[in-house]
Design a protein around this motif. Sequence first.
Motif, PDB file in Angstrom:
ATOM      1  N   ALA A  36      52.109 -21.345  47.093  1.00  0.00           N
ATOM      2  CA  ALA A  36      52.430 -21.041  45.698  1.00  0.00           C
ATOM      3  C   ALA A  36      51.336 -21.547  44.761  1.00  0.00           C
ATOM      4  O   ALA A  36      51.007 -20.889  43.764  1.00  0.00           O
ATOM      5  CB  ALA A  36      53.779 -21.672  45.325  1.00  0.00           C
ATOM      6  N   ALA A  37      50.761 -22.711  45.080  1.00  0.00           N
ATOM      7  CA  ALA A  37      49.685 -23.257  44.242  1.00  0.00           C
ATOM      8  C   ALA A  37      48.462 -22.349  44.260  1.00  0.00           C
ATOM      9  O   ALA A  37      47.847 -22.070  43.221  1.00  0.00           O
ATOM     10  CB  ALA A  37      49.316 -24.657  44.705  1.00  0.00           C
ATOM     11  N   VAL A  38      48.081 -21.872  45.454  1.00  0.00           N
ATOM     12  CA  VAL A  38      46.923 -20.978  45.563  1.00  0.00           C
ATOM     13  C   VAL A  38      47.202 -19.669  44.825  1.00  0.00           C
ATOM     14  O   VAL A  38      46.336 -19.127  44.127  1.00  0.00           O
ATOM     15  CB  VAL A  38      46.585 -20.719  47.044  1.00  0.00           C
ATOM     16  N   ALA A  39      48.437 -19.147  44.955  1.00  0.00           N
ATOM     17  CA  ALA A  39      48.791 -17.906  44.250  1.00  0.00           C
ATOM     18  C   ALA A  39      48.722 -18.100  42.742  1.00  0.00           C
ATOM     19  O   ALA A  39      48.275 -17.217  42.005  1.00  0.00           O
ATOM     20  CB  ALA A  39      50.191 -17.470  44.662  1.00  0.00           C
ATOM     21  N   ARG A  40      49.170 -19.281  42.253  1.00  0.00           N
ATOM     22  CA  ARG A  40      49.114 -19.561  40.824  1.00  0.00           C
ATOM     23  C   ARG A  40      47.657 -19.640  40.343  1.00  0.00           C
ATOM     24  O   ARG A  40      47.321 -19.160  39.257  1.00  0.00           O
ATOM     25  CB  ARG A  40      49.834 -20.877  40.523  1.00  0.00           C
TER      26      ARG A  40
END
Length: 406
Positions: A36-40
């Motif tokens: 989720a962090a990479v997607a954000r």
Amino acid sequence: MHERKAEQVPADPEQERIRAETVRRLERSMGALGTAAVARMEERLAWFRRMSAQDRSWIGLVAQSGVAAFVDWFRNPGRGRPAVTVEVFGTAPRELTRSVSLQQTVDMIRTVIEVVEGQVDELAAPGGAQQLREAVLRYTREVAFSSAKVYARAAEARGAWDARLEALIVDALLHGDREDGLQTWGSALGWALTPVIAIVGSLGGEDAGKVLDDVRAAARRLGHDVLAGTQGRRVVAVVGVGDRYPVGELPRAAAEPLAGLFGPGPVVVGPAVPELRSAGASARAAVSGLRAAAAWPDAPRPVLADDLLPERALQGDTEARRQLVEDVYTPLLGAGSPLLDTLTVYLEHASSLEATARMLFVHPNTVRYRLSRVAELTGHTPSDGRGSFVLRIAVALGRLSEEPGA
């Protein structure tokens, strides 16, 4: 008196139970949090989207390591301050600092923390949201401090590496070897500007490190590329000046703001060359000029190596001899014997127009005209003290070069 040991506050069993349950939830969610962090970051950070797949993978690895390190630290709060530098940035510190600026790292950390904070209520066990939120805030602070340390160490290491590479390049330029690799070495230091000049002066009683730092800083403030090193008690600076100076003003105009940073004594500037690869010629001419400058006590500071050709030639510099012959004697010889003969007689008769005219059986105005042609052809005025010295040495060297076996 013996100091009392600090009494440890007994752990609250209920808080420990809540913490353990929160840890289990975090462990189950680690992969999802990292993803989720990479997607954000992909969504919010334009610089991240522009990066290569390999560089994005390094960032993703660091993000995953950050989440894993947080969970491990949260599980054992008694360990005290988290070892963030090793646990997070230890995965790829060199790749991170090469690919990502400090500001971008801060953006990355902020994004990861936002993802975790946004899911605190779901991740924390019942009654543990405040505990987890406080831990996230403390961990965020430690990551920020560690980021600064990583970049500070990288900058220090880079500076030391740059200094060693600069010294290697300067040595190669002066000795004329490895010139094919100079452009590659310069690229490693971010070298981009041409033309290039070399400036050489003495250290005097100054500290070498201070002089080199001052020269580098001043050159960069002027917008130049610069390499600087020492050779014994000499300072050698190679400067890429760009196109900010008219050709006729190079290289003196570029060197004048830097001359005062060298130690006492002459400062000599080599001729401008088109690229770093050929800067050895400029550096060697400047060093030769510095050796010979004592023979011209009234030389300006800085002085061009080409203005010291007679002194360099007298000291045995074969390149200076060749240049004097080609630039002064050969044009005079090509213009016909009247010019060369008139100049020779004029120099031998104490620069007297009348005496020269009598010896050559011509009008003084004819002598005047021929001497003006000498000045046009060579750039040196026979009636000027310095000009007559240069011309005398050049003519003598030219005649010697015509001798059999010369």
